[in-house]
Motif scaffolding. Structure first.
Motif, PDB file in Angstrom:
ATOM      1  N   ASN A 156     -84.866  49.458 -20.114  1.00 45.96           N
ATOM      2  CA  ASN A 156     -84.845  49.434 -18.557  1.00 45.96           C
ATOM      3  C   ASN A 156     -85.108  47.841 -18.233  1.00 45.96           C
ATOM      4  O   ASN A 156     -85.555  47.482 -17.449  1.00 45.96           O
ATOM      5  CB  ASN A 156     -86.280  50.187 -18.111  1.00 45.96           C
ATOM      6  N   ASN A 158     -82.314  44.584 -17.176  1.00 45.97           N
ATOM      7  CA  ASN A 158     -81.594  44.475 -15.897  1.00 45.97           C
ATOM      8  C   ASN A 158     -80.077  44.955 -16.178  1.00 45.97           C
ATOM      9  O   ASN A 158     -79.542  45.389 -15.138  1.00 45.97           O
ATOM     10  CB  ASN A 158     -81.415  43.112 -15.592  1.00 45.97           C
ATOM     11  N   ARG A 200     -89.390  52.401 -23.752  1.00 44.38           N
ATOM     12  CA  ARG A 200     -90.406  52.826 -24.638  1.00 44.38           C
ATOM     13  C   ARG A 200     -91.492  52.314 -24.743  1.00 44.38           C
ATOM     14  O   ARG A 200     -92.613  52.813 -25.322  1.00 44.38           O
ATOM     15  CB  ARG A 200     -89.874  52.447 -26.253  1.00 44.38           C
ATOM     16  N   ARG A 201     -91.724  51.426 -23.678  1.00 44.80           N
ATOM     17  CA  ARG A 201     -93.105  51.050 -23.339  1.00 44.80           C
ATOM     18  C   ARG A 201     -93.349  51.378 -21.983  1.00 44.80           C
ATOM     19  O   ARG A 201     -92.973  52.125 -21.363  1.00 44.80           O
ATOM     20  CB  ARG A 201     -93.093  49.321 -23.633  1.00 44.80           C
ATOM     21  N   GLY A 377     -82.429  35.969 -20.874  1.00 44.99           N
ATOM     22  CA  GLY A 377     -82.749  34.993 -19.747  1.00 44.99           C
ATOM     23  C   GLY A 377     -81.602  35.287 -18.754  1.00 44.99           C
ATOM     24  O   GLY A 377     -80.514  35.913 -18.906  1.00 44.99           O
TER      25      GLY A 377
HETATM   26  P1  NAP Z   1     -83.160  43.115 -22.054  1.00 43.69           P
HETATM   27  O1  NAP Z   1     -83.871  42.821 -20.836  1.00 43.69           O
HETATM   28  O2  NAP Z   1     -83.781  42.466 -23.238  1.00 43.69           O
HETATM   29  O3  NAP Z   1     -83.577  44.781 -22.009  1.00 43.69           O
HETATM   30  C1  NAP Z   1     -83.501  45.688 -23.183  1.00 43.69           C
HETATM   31  C2  NAP Z   1     -84.276  46.896 -22.964  1.00 43.69           C
HETATM   32  O4  NAP Z   1     -83.786  47.773 -23.954  1.00 43.69           O
HETATM   33  C3  NAP Z   1     -85.857  46.734 -22.840  1.00 43.69           C
HETATM   34  O5  NAP Z   1     -86.151  47.589 -21.988  1.00 43.69           O
HETATM   35  C4  NAP Z   1     -86.027  47.190 -24.423  1.00 43.69           C
HETATM   36  O6  NAP Z   1     -87.452  47.760 -24.579  1.00 43.69           O
HETATM   37  C5  NAP Z   1     -85.248  48.259 -24.646  1.00 43.69           C
HETATM   38  N1  NAP Z   1     -84.863  48.569 -26.089  1.00 43.69           N
HETATM   39  C6  NAP Z   1     -84.538  47.618 -26.983  1.00 43.69           C
HETATM   40  N2  NAP Z   1     -84.226  48.186 -28.125  1.00 43.69           N
HETATM   41  C7  NAP Z   1     -84.575  49.542 -28.192  1.00 43.69           C
HETATM   42  C8  NAP Z   1     -84.729  50.370 -28.872  1.00 43.69           C
HETATM   43  N3  NAP Z   1     -84.337  50.534 -30.219  1.00 43.69           N
HETATM   44  N4  NAP Z   1     -85.272  51.702 -28.220  1.00 43.69           N
HETATM   45  C9  NAP Z   1     -85.207  51.784 -26.963  1.00 43.69           C
HETATM   46  N5  NAP Z   1     -85.421  50.805 -26.219  1.00 43.69           N
HETATM   47  C10 NAP Z   1     -85.223  49.692 -26.571  1.00 43.69           C
HETATM   48  O7  NAP Z   1     -81.620  43.201 -22.194  1.00 43.69           O
HETATM   49  P2  NAP Z   1     -80.495  43.504 -21.186  1.00 43.69           P
HETATM   50  O8  NAP Z   1     -80.784  44.315 -20.074  1.00 43.69           O
HETATM   51  O9  NAP Z   1     -79.352  43.772 -22.029  1.00 43.69           O
HETATM   52  O10 NAP Z   1     -80.399  42.140 -20.378  1.00 43.69           O
HETATM   53  C11 NAP Z   1     -79.989  40.748 -21.265  1.00 43.69           C
HETATM   54  C12 NAP Z   1     -80.432  39.569 -20.178  1.00 43.69           C
HETATM   55  O11 NAP Z   1     -79.470  39.486 -19.271  1.00 43.69           O
HETATM   56  C13 NAP Z   1     -81.842  39.667 -19.657  1.00 43.69           C
HETATM   57  O12 NAP Z   1     -82.256  38.552 -19.724  1.00 43.69           O
HETATM   58  C14 NAP Z   1     -81.532  40.103 -18.204  1.00 43.69           C
HETATM   59  O13 NAP Z   1     -82.616  39.878 -17.622  1.00 43.69           O
HETATM   60  C15 NAP Z   1     -80.301  39.377 -18.095  1.00 43.69           C
HETATM   61  N6  NAP Z   1     -79.387  40.263 -16.846  1.00 43.69           N
HETATM   62  C16 NAP Z   1     -79.645  39.814 -15.722  1.00 43.69           C
HETATM   63  C17 NAP Z   1     -79.229  40.540 -14.634  1.00 43.69           C
HETATM   64  C18 NAP Z   1     -79.575  40.293 -13.188  1.00 43.69           C
HETATM   65  O14 NAP Z   1     -80.274  39.564 -12.787  1.00 43.69           O
HETATM   66  N7  NAP Z   1     -79.261  41.011 -12.091  1.00 43.69           N
HETATM   67  C19 NAP Z   1     -78.385  41.544 -14.899  1.00 43.69           C
HETATM   68  C20 NAP Z   1     -77.939  41.841 -16.133  1.00 43.69           C
HETATM   69  C21 NAP Z   1     -78.658  41.233 -17.139  1.00 43.69           C
HETATM   70  P3  NAP Z   1     -88.724  46.544 -25.032  1.00 43.69           P
HETATM   71  O15 NAP Z   1     -88.775  45.849 -23.578  1.00 43.69           O
HETATM   72  O16 NAP Z   1     -89.674  47.449 -25.270  1.00 43.69           O
HETATM   73  O17 NAP Z   1     -88.048  45.672 -26.223  1.00 43.69           O
END
Ligand code: NAP
Length: 463
Positions: A156, A158, A200-201, A377
């Motif tokens: 969950n 972004n 998962r949290r 980030g």
């Molecule tokens: P993220 O923010 O690290 O989220 C990853 C999600 O996957 C978390 O909810 C995490 O849970 C979950 N997860 C990881 N491993 C898992 C598993 N094995 N089983 C179940 N759930 C799992 O990564 P992201 O969404 O790919 O984004 C990457 C970065 O880009 C972030 O910093 C994000 O803010 C940024 N971004 C920003 C925007 C925007 O501002 N509009 C848009 C896209 C991306 P846990 O939290 O429990 O680890």
């Protein structure tokens, strides 16, 4: 171009996304006589700003105006359509530049590691995001949205928010953006009515930003649905939120609890937020996904009191026609560059590349952005990150710790290998062409989805 002489400090940057541009910016601010060459395997610049940021987030994409200004610096050059590791080798760069910065991001995705991950209907968010953004790597993907009503979305953060929004928004709201034509056509036939977000949290640890979840609730046809049980905080999280919780986490919890109080809603589409559930098996029929088995989790305090998810001992099966994994990006190795398989990044100490984790520094080689610290980030985070790398580069240069840069200009090498590099001027003409083509189609920009098509237009525009 500024005059290049023996005193010119030559820097190669592999990649042309935000961290590459911020690296160039910090170098131009620090030194008058620096030449910074950005290399990208695609004919187009901007990395995830072009290929990752969602098409309905044009305000975020407008950061490219900052990059355009950086590119106007006299020492800046762009070499698009040049793949480092194939067309040019790291050794080629090491012979021609004083310093090399790897800023090539994280191009792959994390795996769930559960049985059934190979079933048809199971996709990574990385593929979907690249596909709707006309990224050449992902243009041939197919997503059977016409047969899917219920989509499970794992993670969950972004990226999950972007995927949910694109799946649930009205295609008419996306039509005027720079979304890929093939994606818009598929979305117009989509039958997706429900996206189930699997965290998962708990609600206090949701990874999305408040603005992102709130934006989904503002979509015309979409309700964000949370059950009272899912919105409830366990005592450990309540205590943790009050003690250590960021303002954004408090805002997320309030939003989710307010939604729970509103009930299921009446709009035709739903984003259902589930918490404390982790997939353990993806179940199929005849090779196609039909359901996901999730185990229920509970939060247990670790040594410093942070709530961590642990299996609670029960599970359930959720029917789903498609599943998207939005569980994070992952770096890929670049030939000739050290790689930390465990972390999925280039091993480094404060931006200086090391031969292996804990190993010796490789003089003259640096790293910035996601392939330095991992995929976390916002875009702006990469500015601070790049500045920190450049500080190290400046210190090393003052101390004489650089590569000799004795070889000739890279353009000669590229010409000898018949590599048709896209210059910044080429890109500016292509950029104008994309916008013009977009205008005639009633959208902001028309992006061609293959390297061959892009190169054909680049060549035509050269006249
Ligand atoms: P993220 O923010 O690290 O989220 C990853 C999600 O996957 C978390 O909810 C995490 O849970 C979950 N997860 C990881 N491993 C898992 C598993 N094995 N089983 C179940 N759930 C799992 O990564 P992201 O969404 O790919 O984004 C990457 C970065 O880009 C972030 O910093 C994000 O803010 C940024 N971004 C920003 C925007 C925007 O501002 N509009 C848009 C896209 C991306 P846990 O939290 O429990 O680890």
């Amino acid at each position: 171009m500024h005059e290049v002489n023996n005193d010119t400090w030559r820097v190669a940057v592999v990649g042309s996304g935000p961290s590459a541009f911020y690296t160039a910016e910090a170098l131009f601010k620090a030194a008058p006589n620096v030449q910074v060459d950005l290399f990208d395997r695609l004919p187009v610049p901007f990395g995830l700003v072009r290929g990752g940021v969602a098409p309905d987030h044009q305000k975020i994409k407008s950061v490219v105006k900052v990059y355009d200004k950086i590119a106007a610096s006299p020492g800046f050059r762009f070499f698009g359509n040049v793949c480092v590791g194939r067309d040019l080798h790291v050794a080629d760069l090491a012979g021609r530049y004083h310093q090399i910065v790897y800023a090539y991001g994280c191009e792959s995705d994390q795996k769930l590691g559960t049985p059934g991950e190979e079933l048809a209907g199971v996709h990574s968010a990385t593929e979907f995001v690249g596909w709707y953004n006309a990224h050449p790597d992902h243009r041939d993907r197919t997503f059977d949205l016409a047969r899917a009503e219920r989509v499970a979305l794992v993670g969950n953060g972004n990226v999950a928010m972007d995927v949910a929004r694109v799946l649930l928004a009205s295609p008419d709201e996306l039509a005027a953006t720079d979304i890929a034509d093939h994606a818009l056509a598929t979305l117009r036939h989509s039958r997706v009515r429900e996206v189930v977000l699997l965290g998962r949290r708990g609600p206090a640890q949701a990874a999305f930003s408040p603005k992102e979840i709130e934006e989904i609730a503002e979509l015309r046809d979409v309700d964000v649905v949370v059950s009272a049980a899912d919105a409830r905080l366990d005592p450990l999280s309540a205590e943790w939120l009050a003690r250590d919780g960021a303002r954004s986490q408090q805002r997320n919890v309030k939003f989710l609890q307010d939604r729970a109080a509103l009930g299921p809603g009446t709009r035709p589409k739903q984003l259902v937020c589930r918490f404390l559930v982790a997939p353990t098996e993806l179940l199929g029929d005849a090779g196609r996904l039909r359901a996901v088995r999730v185990q229920h989790m509970q939060l247990v305090a670790d040594a410093d009191g942070t709530p961590r998810p642990r299996p609670a001992g029960t599970s359930e099966e959720l029917a789903a026609d498609l599943l998207f994994k939005a569980i994070g990006y992952r770096g890929v190795p670049l030939p000739g560059v050290p790689f930390d398989e465990k972390k999925g990044i280039v091993p480094n100490v404060d931006g200086r590349v090391v031969e292996s984790p804990g190993g010796a520094v490789r003089v003259g080689h640096y790293v910035a952005g996601w392939c330095k610290r991992g995929p976390t980030g916002l875009i702006g985070t990469n500015s601070l990150d790049a500045k920190a790398t450049v500080e190290g580069m400046l210190a090393d240069r003052s101390a004489g710790r650089t590569l000799p840069a004795k070889g000739g200009d890279v353009t000669e090498l590229l010409a000898s290998r018949h590599i048709d590099a896209v210059s910044w001027h080429d890109w500016q003409r292509l950029d104008a062409w994309e916008q013009e083509q977009g205008r005639s189609r009633g959208k902001l920009r028309h992006k061609l989805p293959s390297i061959e098509q892009l190169m054909q237009v680049v060549r035509e525009l050269r006249g």
